[in-house]
Design a protein around this motif. Structure first.
Motif, PDB file in Angstrom:
ATOM      1  N   ILE A 200      36.548 -14.044   3.530  1.00 51.01           N
ATOM      2  CA  ILE A 200      35.415 -13.046   2.971  1.00 51.01           C
ATOM      3  C   ILE A 200      34.324 -13.170   4.400  1.00 51.01           C
ATOM      4  N   ILE A 201      34.145 -12.378   4.516  1.00 46.67           N
ATOM      5  CA  ILE A 201      32.801 -12.552   5.809  1.00 46.67           C
ATOM      6  C   ILE A 201      31.949 -12.726   5.183  1.00 46.67           C
ATOM      7  N   THR A 202      31.363 -13.499   5.711  1.00 53.17           N
ATOM      8  CA  THR A 202      29.783 -14.409   5.607  1.00 53.17           C
ATOM      9  C   THR A 202      29.066 -14.335   6.267  1.00 53.17           C
ATOM     10  N   GLU A 203      28.935 -13.606   7.669  1.00 52.95           N
ATOM     11  CA  GLU A 203      28.157 -13.122   9.034  1.00 52.95           C
ATOM     12  C   GLU A 203      29.220 -12.326  10.063  1.00 52.95           C
ATOM     13  N   VAL A 204      27.766 -11.837  10.253  1.00 55.44           N
ATOM     14  CA  VAL A 204      28.070 -10.323  11.476  1.00 55.44           C
ATOM     15  C   VAL A 204      27.200 -10.355  12.315  1.00 55.44           C
ATOM     16  N   GLN A 205      27.695  -9.519  13.758  1.00 56.42           N
ATOM     17  CA  GLN A 205      27.137  -9.229  14.710  1.00 56.42           C
ATOM     18  C   GLN A 205      27.142  -7.955  14.971  1.00 56.42           C
ATOM     19  N   LEU A 206      26.283  -7.909  14.546  1.00 49.35           N
ATOM     20  CA  LEU A 206      25.715  -5.747  14.981  1.00 49.35           C
ATOM     21  C   LEU A 206      24.840  -5.483  16.058  1.00 49.35           C
ATOM     22  N   ARG A 207      25.219  -3.993  16.871  1.00 48.85           N
ATOM     23  CA  ARG A 207      24.550  -3.672  17.366  1.00 48.85           C
ATOM     24  C   ARG A 207      22.820  -2.944  16.722  1.00 48.85           C
ATOM     25  N   LEU A 208      22.042  -3.433  17.308  1.00 46.80           N
ATOM     26  CA  LEU A 208      21.060  -2.127  16.807  1.00 46.80           C
ATOM     27  C   LEU A 208      20.463  -1.194  17.621  1.00 46.80           C
ATOM     28  N   PHE A 209      19.769  -1.131  17.478  1.00 48.07           N
ATOM     29  CA  PHE A 209      19.170   0.577  18.872  1.00 48.07           C
ATOM     30  C   PHE A 209      17.698   0.772  18.691  1.00 48.07           C
ATOM     31  N   GLY A 210      17.016   0.915  19.513  1.00 45.95           N
ATOM     32  CA  GLY A 210      15.731   1.361  19.363  1.00 45.95           C
ATOM     33  C   GLY A 210      15.725   2.738  19.139  1.00 45.95           C
ATOM     34  N   ILE A 211      13.788   2.696  17.985  1.00 45.59           N
ATOM     35  CA  ILE A 211      13.926   3.222  17.094  1.00 45.59           C
ATOM     36  C   ILE A 211      13.351   4.620  17.875  1.00 45.59           C
ATOM     37  N   PRO A 212      13.593   5.971  17.596  1.00 47.31           N
ATOM     38  CA  PRO A 212      14.029   6.862  18.393  1.00 47.31           C
ATOM     39  C   PRO A 212      12.368   7.033  19.391  1.00 47.31           C
ATOM     40  N   GLU A 213      12.163   7.766  20.037  1.00 53.08           N
ATOM     41  CA  GLU A 213      10.801   8.136  20.371  1.00 53.08           C
ATOM     42  C   GLU A 213      10.322   9.233  19.433  1.00 53.08           C
ATOM     43  N   THR A 214      10.904  10.303  19.143  1.00 55.05           N
ATOM     44  CA  THR A 214      10.822  11.602  18.472  1.00 55.05           C
ATOM     45  C   THR A 214      11.635  11.262  17.666  1.00 55.05           C
ATOM     46  N   ILE A 215      11.395  11.756  16.548  1.00 54.34           N
ATOM     47  CA  ILE A 215      13.060  12.081  14.672  1.00 54.34           C
ATOM     48  C   ILE A 215      11.817  12.919  14.381  1.00 54.34           C
ATOM     49  N   ALA A 216      12.456  14.158  14.289  1.00 56.06           N
ATOM     50  CA  ALA A 216      12.088  15.315  13.659  1.00 56.06           C
ATOM     51  C   ALA A 216      13.140  15.599  12.592  1.00 56.06           C
ATOM     52  N   ALA A 217      13.256  16.149  11.503  1.00 51.37           N
ATOM     53  CA  ALA A 217      13.704  16.027  10.034  1.00 51.37           C
ATOM     54  C   ALA A 217      14.423  18.031   9.363  1.00 51.37           C
ATOM     55  N   ALA A 218      14.570  18.253   9.232  1.00 53.27           N
ATOM     56  CA  ALA A 218      14.208  20.245   9.189  1.00 53.27           C
ATOM     57  C   ALA A 218      15.602  19.975   7.584  1.00 53.27           C
ATOM     58  N   SER A 219      15.433  21.575   7.211  1.00 52.88           N
ATOM     59  CA  SER A 219      16.437  21.625   6.585  1.00 52.88           C
ATOM     60  C   SER A 219      16.595  23.487   6.985  1.00 52.88           C
ATOM     61  N   VAL A 220      17.860  23.638   6.173  1.00 54.83           N
ATOM     62  CA  VAL A 220      18.158  25.081   6.573  1.00 54.83           C
ATOM     63  C   VAL A 220      19.008  25.658   5.488  1.00 54.83           C
ATOM     64  N   GLN A 221      19.059  26.629   5.093  1.00 52.51           N
ATOM     65  CA  GLN A 221      19.396  26.905   3.824  1.00 52.51           C
ATOM     66  C   GLN A 221      20.419  28.303   4.096  1.00 52.51           C
ATOM     67  N   PHE A 222      21.297  28.212   3.522  1.00 45.58           N
ATOM     68  CA  PHE A 222      22.327  29.422   4.043  1.00 45.58           C
ATOM     69  C   PHE A 222      22.851  30.457   2.380  1.00 45.58           C
ATOM     70  N   GLN A 223      23.147  32.494   2.473  1.00 43.44           N
ATOM     71  CA  GLN A 223      23.291  32.548   1.420  1.00 43.44           C
ATOM     72  C   GLN A 223      24.861  32.198   1.211  1.00 43.44           C
ATOM     73  N   GLU A 224      25.679  31.403   2.324  1.00 48.86           N
ATOM     74  CA  GLU A 224      27.421  30.649   1.527  1.00 48.86           C
ATOM     75  C   GLU A 224      27.535  29.511   2.530  1.00 48.86           C
ATOM     76  N   LEU A 225      28.169  29.247   1.354  1.00 47.12           N
ATOM     77  CA  LEU A 225      28.579  27.237   2.188  1.00 47.12           C
ATOM     78  C   LEU A 225      29.493  27.913   3.238  1.00 47.12           C
ATOM     79  N   SER A 226      30.363  29.093   2.911  1.00 46.16           N
ATOM     80  CA  SER A 226      30.707  28.847   4.002  1.00 46.16           C
ATOM     81  C   SER A 226      30.378  28.868   5.740  1.00 46.16           C
ATOM     82  N   HIS A 227      29.168  29.510   5.396  1.00 47.24           N
ATOM     83  CA  HIS A 227      28.594  29.957   6.431  1.00 47.24           C
ATOM     84  C   HIS A 227      27.773  28.555   6.782  1.00 47.24           C
TER      85      HIS A 227
END
Length: 455
Positions: A200-227
């Motif tokens: 039973i795992i009771t504690e975890v030592q974890l890597r962390l990361f710096g919050i990125p200077e820039t975060i951008a999200a986008a979505s894009v749609q396609f005519q076909e799933l294979s594309h």
């Protein structure tokens, strides 16, 4: 009453519970196929609590099942042989955080959202995001990953060390804070992904990361799933370091449009993308990706750069499960978890869609396709034996399509109860070696018995 359980009541008082409602609550996760309640539930508050409880269970040969918040999908928390469920949710302290070393130590019951809330003020974040607000101990036990795995890896990559209570009730510490070590067997990676079958795992030592200077999200749609899948393959082969690349097929987009009120989207295969880095590096990533998707006649990008817009986009993605369930009210569902080499992603999805069409079932697809992982949600009437049989056959067939292409039956959900047969098909005689390790570390078989294999 078993004398081992009776003694635990004396030791732990009202943190030891036998009421039917609490037992039932701890008898299943978010997956499907039944509920097996434990004989009792113990709300542990420390590693010492867990060790004491395991000691008594070992003396009385009682099964021990660890429990976080119950978000597992493959039956990992079902108490198929009864016994004691040890609920770790009250072990919810962030013990140490080092911004200089980019690491932290947490108790197993800390959730990923809780950790991020506590470290945000130091400019840090923990990137693994399986969708559910799972506990970090549970995420380690199932080797979870999620939407950011394409850039930041899985729990195997970010877990530096563990505190584990063994089947003999010994408390051990594995790994450390160094980013590499050649000292002895890698016990951390042995326990990460062991689904509570070795300790039973009771504690975890974890890597962390710096919050990125820039975060951008986008979505894009396609005519076909294979594309869409072909575009993903090129993006990854060029080494463009996206943080997230999520695929939704047309049926899943239909569900999300209705459920999350995405009225300005159409029912087409879509990619949800996120870019992390400096302003210059993000601009370069965006330019490259836009050039690639144009080759596949994609619609224009939709941008979400403000925090609230990004949150809305990813909330819609994370609500994809409930959106898909809403396509067929009253029906049950379970999710496949195929993961393949990226060069085989497109043909594997094509083959699985053909199987789904033959089944006559509703099967929307979502996927963390940046690492070749996709989920087909199989909607079915659990009270119709013929339809349930078709659904289970489709789930097996999807897993086998992945294995046949050099992939795996489970990219992130684990084996639990439901994929034991597939584990043997995927790994063959190596499963016997796994069972040997299980017997060596848990010779009387009390640690989450019946999960992964029947050893």
């Amino acid at each position: 009453m078993n004398m081992g359980l009776a003694h635990l009541r004396t030791l732990f008082g009202d943190r030891y519970v036998e009421t039917a409602a609490i037992r039932q609550q701890h008898g299943g996760g978010e997956g499907f196929r039944g509920n097996h309640a434990p004989d009792a539930v113990l709300y542990a508050e420390s590693t010492e609590d867990v060790a004491l409880a395991v000691h008594h269970c070992a003396n009385h040969r009682l099964p021990v099942i660890p429990f976080g918040v119950g978000t597992s999908l493959e039956g990992q928390v079902e108490a198929i042989h009864g016994g004691l469920c040890i609920d770790l949710s009250r072990m919810d302290k962030v013990l140490t955080v080092s911004a200089d070393d980019l690491d932290c130590r947490v108790e197993a019951g800390v959730t990923r959202e809780q950790l991020n809330a506590e470290i945000k003020g130091q400019g840090l974040f923990f990137p693994l995001d399986p969708g559910a607000n799972a506990t970090l101990g549970g995420m380690a036990a199932t080797r979870a990953s999620g939407t950011n795995a394409v850039r930041y890896g899985t729990m195997r990559d970010v877990a530096l060390g563990l505190t584990v209570v063994t089947a003999q009730a010994t408390v051990i510490k594995t790994g450390g804070r160094a980013r590499k070590s050649s000292a002895g067997y890698d016990l951390t990676r042995l326990y990460v992904g062991s689904e509570g079958t070795l300790g039973i795992i009771t504690e975890v030592q974890l890597r962390l990361f710096g919050i990125p200077e820039t975060i951008a999200a986008a979505s894009v749609q396609f005519q076909e799933l294979s594309h869409a899948t072909a575009a993903v393959q090129i993006i990854l082969q060029l080494g463009i370091p996206l943080a997230r690349i999520e695929l939704l097929d047309a049926l899943q987009m239909k569900a999300c449009i209705a459920y999350s009120k995405l009225s300005d989207y159409s029912e087409r295969a879509s990619l949800f993308l996120e870019f992390h880095g400096s302003p210059a590096s993000v601009a370069d990533q965006v330019a490259q990706v836009e050039a690639i998707v144009r080759e596949f006649d994609a619609l224009p990008f939709r941008w979400a750069t403000a925090t609230e817009d990004r949150t809305a986009l990813w909330t819609a993605r994370h609500n994809g499960y409930w959106a898909a369930r809403a396509l067929a009210p009253g029906k049950e569902s379970f999710a496949t978890d195929a993961c393949v080499p990226i060069s085989r992603l497109a043909d594997c999805i094509d083959a699985c869609q053909a199987l789904a069409q033959d089944s006559g079932l509703l099967t929307p697809i979502v996927g963390h396709v940046g690492d070749g992982n996709f989920h087909m949600l199989v909607l079915h009437d659990a009270n119709d034996p013929a339809e349930l049989a078709r659904a289970e056959a489709l789930s097996l067939a999807v897993a086998r399509e992945a294995i046949a292409r050099g992939g795996t039956c489970t990219g992130e959900h684990g084996i639990g109860l439901h994929k034991k047969q597939l584990l043997r098909e995927e790994h063959g005689d190596a499963v016997d070696v796994m069972a040997t390790i299980k017997r060596a570390l848990d010779p009387i078989g009390i640690m989450n018995p019946g999960k992964m294999f029947d050893a």
